[in-house]
Write a protein that holds these residues in place. Structure first.
Motif, PDB file in Angstrom:
ATOM      1  N   GLY A 213       0.788  -1.227   0.000  1.00  0.00           N
ATOM      2  CA  GLY A 213       0.000   0.000   0.000  1.00  0.00           C
ATOM      3  C   GLY A 213       0.816   1.270   0.000  1.00  0.00           C
ATOM      4  O   GLY A 213       2.038   1.275  -0.201  1.00  0.00           O
ATOM      5  N   LYS A 214       0.124   2.385   0.228  1.00  0.00           N
ATOM      6  CA  LYS A 214       0.752   3.693   0.250  1.00  0.00           C
ATOM      7  C   LYS A 214       1.788   3.757   1.362  1.00  0.00           C
ATOM      8  O   LYS A 214       1.511   3.438   2.514  1.00  0.00           O
ATOM      9  CB  LYS A 214      -0.325   4.770   0.475  1.00  0.00           C
ATOM     10  CG  LYS A 214       0.175   6.179   0.312  1.00  0.00           C
ATOM     11  CD  LYS A 214       0.532   6.495  -1.129  1.00  0.00           C
ATOM     12  CE  LYS A 214       0.898   7.967  -1.306  1.00  0.00           C
ATOM     13  NZ  LYS A 214       1.297   8.264  -2.707  1.00  0.00           N
ATOM     14  N   GLY A 215       2.984   4.164   1.021  1.00  0.00           N
ATOM     15  CA  GLY A 215       4.059   4.204   1.997  1.00  0.00           C
ATOM     16  C   GLY A 215       4.688   2.856   2.247  1.00  0.00           C
ATOM     17  O   GLY A 215       5.540   2.721   3.127  1.00  0.00           O
ATOM     18  N   GLY A 216       4.273   1.853   1.478  1.00  0.00           N
ATOM     19  CA  GLY A 216       4.843   0.521   1.624  1.00  0.00           C
ATOM     20  C   GLY A 216       6.136   0.363   0.850  1.00  0.00           C
ATOM     21  O   GLY A 216       6.643   1.307   0.229  1.00  0.00           O
ATOM     22  N   LEU A 217       6.659  -0.843   0.879  1.00  0.00           N
ATOM     23  CA  LEU A 217       7.962  -1.112   0.267  1.00  0.00           C
ATOM     24  C   LEU A 217       7.989  -0.759  -1.216  1.00  0.00           C
ATOM     25  O   LEU A 217       8.872  -0.016  -1.671  1.00  0.00           O
ATOM     26  CB  LEU A 217       8.317  -2.585   0.468  1.00  0.00           C
ATOM     27  CG  LEU A 217       8.708  -2.987   1.885  1.00  0.00           C
ATOM     28  CD1 LEU A 217       8.583  -4.491   2.073  1.00  0.00           C
ATOM     29  CD2 LEU A 217      10.133  -2.525   2.189  1.00  0.00           C
ATOM     30  N   LEU A 218       7.054  -1.264  -1.984  1.00  0.00           N
ATOM     31  CA  LEU A 218       7.040  -0.988  -3.421  1.00  0.00           C
ATOM     32  C   LEU A 218       6.751   0.477  -3.687  1.00  0.00           C
ATOM     33  O   LEU A 218       7.403   1.097  -4.547  1.00  0.00           O
ATOM     34  CB  LEU A 218       5.999  -1.868  -4.113  1.00  0.00           C
ATOM     35  CG  LEU A 218       5.844  -1.630  -5.623  1.00  0.00           C
ATOM     36  CD1 LEU A 218       7.145  -1.950  -6.352  1.00  0.00           C
ATOM     37  CD2 LEU A 218       4.696  -2.443  -6.187  1.00  0.00           C
ATOM     38  N   ASP A 219       5.803   1.057  -2.974  1.00  0.00           N
ATOM     39  CA  ASP A 219       5.456   2.467  -3.182  1.00  0.00           C
ATOM     40  C   ASP A 219       6.660   3.372  -2.923  1.00  0.00           C
ATOM     41  O   ASP A 219       6.952   4.285  -3.707  1.00  0.00           O
ATOM     42  CB  ASP A 219       4.298   2.851  -2.265  1.00  0.00           C
ATOM     43  CG  ASP A 219       3.889   4.306  -2.450  1.00  0.00           C
ATOM     44  OD1 ASP A 219       3.475   4.666  -3.561  1.00  0.00           O
ATOM     45  OD2 ASP A 219       3.987   5.079  -1.473  1.00  0.00           O
ATOM     46  N   PHE A 220       7.387   3.132  -1.838  1.00  0.00           N
ATOM     47  CA  PHE A 220       8.574   3.927  -1.535  1.00  0.00           C
ATOM     48  C   PHE A 220       9.649   3.733  -2.597  1.00  0.00           C
ATOM     49  O   PHE A 220      10.330   4.677  -2.995  1.00  0.00           O
ATOM     50  CB  PHE A 220       9.132   3.543  -0.157  1.00  0.00           C
ATOM     51  CG  PHE A 220       8.830   4.553   0.915  1.00  0.00           C
ATOM     52  CD1 PHE A 220       9.506   5.757   0.958  1.00  0.00           C
ATOM     53  CD2 PHE A 220       7.857   4.308   1.873  1.00  0.00           C
ATOM     54  CE1 PHE A 220       9.238   6.692   1.936  1.00  0.00           C
ATOM     55  CE2 PHE A 220       7.577   5.231   2.861  1.00  0.00           C
ATOM     56  CZ  PHE A 220       8.264   6.431   2.903  1.00  0.00           C
ATOM     57  N   LEU A 221       9.805   2.496  -3.054  1.00  0.00           N
ATOM     58  CA  LEU A 221      10.822   2.206  -4.064  1.00  0.00           C
ATOM     59  C   LEU A 221      10.535   2.955  -5.360  1.00  0.00           C
ATOM     60  O   LEU A 221      11.431   3.580  -5.946  1.00  0.00           O
ATOM     61  CB  LEU A 221      10.879   0.699  -4.316  1.00  0.00           C
ATOM     62  CG  LEU A 221      11.968   0.215  -5.283  1.00  0.00           C
ATOM     63  CD1 LEU A 221      13.350   0.437  -4.699  1.00  0.00           C
ATOM     64  CD2 LEU A 221      11.757  -1.257  -5.613  1.00  0.00           C
ATOM     65  N   LEU A 222       9.298   2.898  -5.819  1.00  0.00           N
ATOM     66  CA  LEU A 222       8.938   3.569  -7.063  1.00  0.00           C
ATOM     67  C   LEU A 222       9.045   5.088  -6.931  1.00  0.00           C
ATOM     68  O   LEU A 222       9.520   5.772  -7.843  1.00  0.00           O
ATOM     69  CB  LEU A 222       7.510   3.184  -7.462  1.00  0.00           C
ATOM     70  CG  LEU A 222       7.277   1.711  -7.821  1.00  0.00           C
ATOM     71  CD1 LEU A 222       5.793   1.444  -8.037  1.00  0.00           C
ATOM     72  CD2 LEU A 222       8.074   1.326  -9.057  1.00  0.00           C
ATOM     73  N   THR A 223       8.622   5.621  -5.790  1.00  0.00           N
ATOM     74  CA  THR A 223       8.657   7.076  -5.588  1.00  0.00           C
ATOM     75  C   THR A 223      10.082   7.590  -5.462  1.00  0.00           C
ATOM     76  O   THR A 223      10.469   8.568  -6.113  1.00  0.00           O
ATOM     77  CB  THR A 223       7.845   7.454  -4.340  1.00  0.00           C
ATOM     78  OG1 THR A 223       6.504   6.982  -4.478  1.00  0.00           O
ATOM     79  CG2 THR A 223       7.830   8.959  -4.145  1.00  0.00           C
ATOM     80  N   ALA A 224      10.866   6.950  -4.617  1.00  0.00           N
ATOM     81  CA  ALA A 224      12.238   7.420  -4.377  1.00  0.00           C
ATOM     82  C   ALA A 224      13.097   7.307  -5.627  1.00  0.00           C
ATOM     83  O   ALA A 224      14.013   8.119  -5.829  1.00  0.00           O
ATOM     84  CB  ALA A 224      12.865   6.630  -3.237  1.00  0.00           C
ATOM     85  N   SER A 225      12.833   6.357  -6.474  1.00  0.00           N
ATOM     86  CA  SER A 225      13.660   6.189  -7.675  1.00  0.00           C
ATOM     87  C   SER A 225      13.594   7.394  -8.596  1.00  0.00           C
ATOM     88  O   SER A 225      14.534   7.671  -9.338  1.00  0.00           O
ATOM     89  CB  SER A 225      13.228   4.934  -8.433  1.00  0.00           C
ATOM     90  OG  SER A 225      11.912   5.076  -8.939  1.00  0.00           O
ATOM     91  N   SER A 226      12.492   8.143  -8.538  1.00  0.00           N
ATOM     92  CA  SER A 226      12.344   9.297  -9.426  1.00  0.00           C
ATOM     93  C   SER A 226      12.623  10.631  -8.745  1.00  0.00           C
ATOM     94  O   SER A 226      13.058  11.578  -9.401  1.00  0.00           O
ATOM     95  CB  SER A 226      10.922   9.317 -10.007  1.00  0.00           C
ATOM     96  OG  SER A 226       9.949   9.363  -8.980  1.00  0.00           O
TER      97      SER A 226
END
Length: 502
Positions: free
Chosen positions: A172-185
């Motif tokens: 979900g929001k703020g989860g592992l995948l969400d943070f990974l996708l957001t931080a990468s950009s």
């Protein structure tokens, strides 16, 4: 306006050097000429005086001879100097003409740039691992304690690598995948070196090209010891993007007071009406349970072709639905199976000895086996023999693109999935190891682990393709229609094929 031919820099340097040498030589020659001219009159006068004292008969001839003898050395010296200057003025290597050199564009003298320094690995690399609470030292019970011990042991035994972890929500929001996708950009500097992800999240991260392939980073010996389903689950577009470190598996439990041996085929199940068989046929979120998927695979059919495209088998679906209809008709399958949305829902009924068989996850069995009596385990029956189970679990992946940090991260994965470490953590967490070697010692202590190792050899990874959600929903509609007597198995299977464009 006319164009002047361009002199190349090397030609200009040669002319300048030769001109300088000629100038030096001529200057030296002039010095010696002046000196000789200055000294020669004195020498000539001394010779004349000497002749006069001797009272030679022909004074004029003697004077002429003296003058000639004085001038000859001077002439010889001049010739030597001029010859030397001419030699010095001739370049040793020169174009055939100035016009030849003029065709070359002017350029600066070539200079060799210093080679960039070769990057070296830092003395100590501190890796960052993003993980969820259940896969950290903060997990409850033995799982958290074991995880803490293992991370501490790694830091103590590795002199050049240390590991730190950061907790994120699992989904979900703020989860592992969400943070990974957001931080990468927006903030790539904060990305971790390693990350733990559930299977669907790993697929999304790999699709976004945020993970480093593991094929060349992990030893071949480790990869070959992982069960095939776990390697297949971590592959995306032909590359190993993540490595599954834990798993679970669905299998059969049966009451030995009611049955002498487990059924191997659907025919065996239907033969004795007194042996009730429970499996979840309810609708968790409108989707069919894993039991239907296993029964479908138990016909020998496949879901996808070699290209990864959906390839449903109508005859296999019809066979599964016929099996369910026959079970309801014979009384072997209770009609209450439509009320069961998970294997946990069937557990209490089995504990009360109201049925002879039920399907259960290995993790649930391990956590509750102390409650059981007269119970043993087997593979789920298939159409003509035991069906392959379906398995899934969390994975570990490498994010960093730095070659030294990626290599260090691969060393942590190799250590983390060491056969003993993989066994220790999974035992504490109540899940199953994914390495064959982990079962060698476990199987000697408990025959259940030998059974699980054999079961996992033929296990299939849970389907991660987005279209499988549509398949599961269509299957559930068909299953309910058949069990409620609303459609024949053939008609329900045909409806599934039409709905999915097969």
């Amino acid at each position: 306006m006319g164009c002047h031919p361009a002199l190349s820099w090397p030609t200009f340097q040669t002319l300048l050097r030769d001109g300088q040498q000629s100038y030096n030589c001529l200057t030296s020659s002039l010095f010696w000429l002046i000196l000789m001219v200055t000294l020669q009159p004195l020498s000539c006068r001394s010779r004349i005086m000497s002749l006069a004292t001797r009272r030679e008969t022909s004074i004029v001839s003697q004077v002429a001879i003296a003058l000639l003898m004085s001038i000859i050395p001077l002439l010889i010296l001049m010739a030597i100097c001029l010859t030397g200057c001419q030699d010095l003025g001739t370049p040793t290597s020169q174009p055939t003409s100035l016009l030849d050199s003029a065709t070359v564009s002017p350029s600066l003298p070539a200079t060799s740039l210093p080679s960039p320094p070769t990057p070296t690995a830092p003395a100590v690399i501190t890796l960052t691992l993003w993980t969820a609470p259940n896969y950290s030292p903060q997990a409850e019970g033995a799982a958290g304690e074991t995880m803490g011990h293992l991370l501490a042991a790694f830091n103590e035994t590795q002199q050049d690598i240390q590991i730190e972890y950061t907790l994120k929500k699992p989904q979900g929001k703020g989860g592992l995948l969400d943070f990974l996708l957001t931080a990468s950009s927006v903030a790539p500097a904060v990305l971790p070196d390693l990350i733990l992800l559930e299977p669907h999240a790993l697929r999304d991260a790999a699709s976004a090209e945020l993970l480093q392939p593991l094929d060349d980073l992990l030893p071949l010996s480790l990869q070959e010891d992982i069960f095939p389903f776990a390697l297949e689950a971590g592959r995306f577009e032909g590359q190993l993007q993540g490595l599954q470190f834990e798993t679970d598996a669905l299998h059969l439990l049966y009451n030995t007071n009611k049955m002498d041996a487990p059924p191997l085929t659907w025919t065996d199940v239907l033969t004795n009406p007194e042996t009730k068989y429970l499996f979840p046929a309810g609708s968790p979120g409108g989707l069919t349970s894993d039991s239907f998927l296993i029964h479908y695979l138990g016909t020998g059919a496949r879901l996808f072709d070699e290209a990864g495209q959906l390839a449903l088998d109508k005859e296999a679906m019809t066979a599964v639905l016929n099996y369910y209809a026959a079970g309801i008709e014979s009384g072997v399958v209770p009609t209450t199976v439509l009320e069961l949305e998970s294997t946990a829902d069937a557990w209490s009924t089995y504990l009360e000895a109201k049925v002879a068989m039920t399907e259960i996850e290995a993790s649930h069995y391990l956590a509750n086996r102390h409650l059981l009596n007269n119970t043993t385990y087997a593979a789920i029956p298939g159409q003509n023999g035991p069906a392959p189970t379906v398995s899934q679990g969390w994975m570990i992946a490498i994010v960093t693109q730095d070659q030294y940090r990626a290599k260090a991260a691969s060393r942590f994965i190799e250590w983390w999935l060491g056969s003993e470490n993989n066994a220790d953590w999974n035992l504490a967490a109540g899940t199953l190891p994914v390495r064959r070697a982990a079962y060698h010692g476990l199987g000697q202590q408990d025959p259940y682990w030998g059974f699980i190792a054999e079961l996992l050899e033929t296990a299939r990874p849970y389907p991660l393709a987005a279209v499988y959600r549509e398949v599961s929903a269509a299957w559930q509609i068909a299953l309910v229609a058949v069990l409620n007597g609303e459609q024949t198995p053939e008609a329900a299977a045909a409806q599934v094929m039409d709905a999915l464009g097969q």
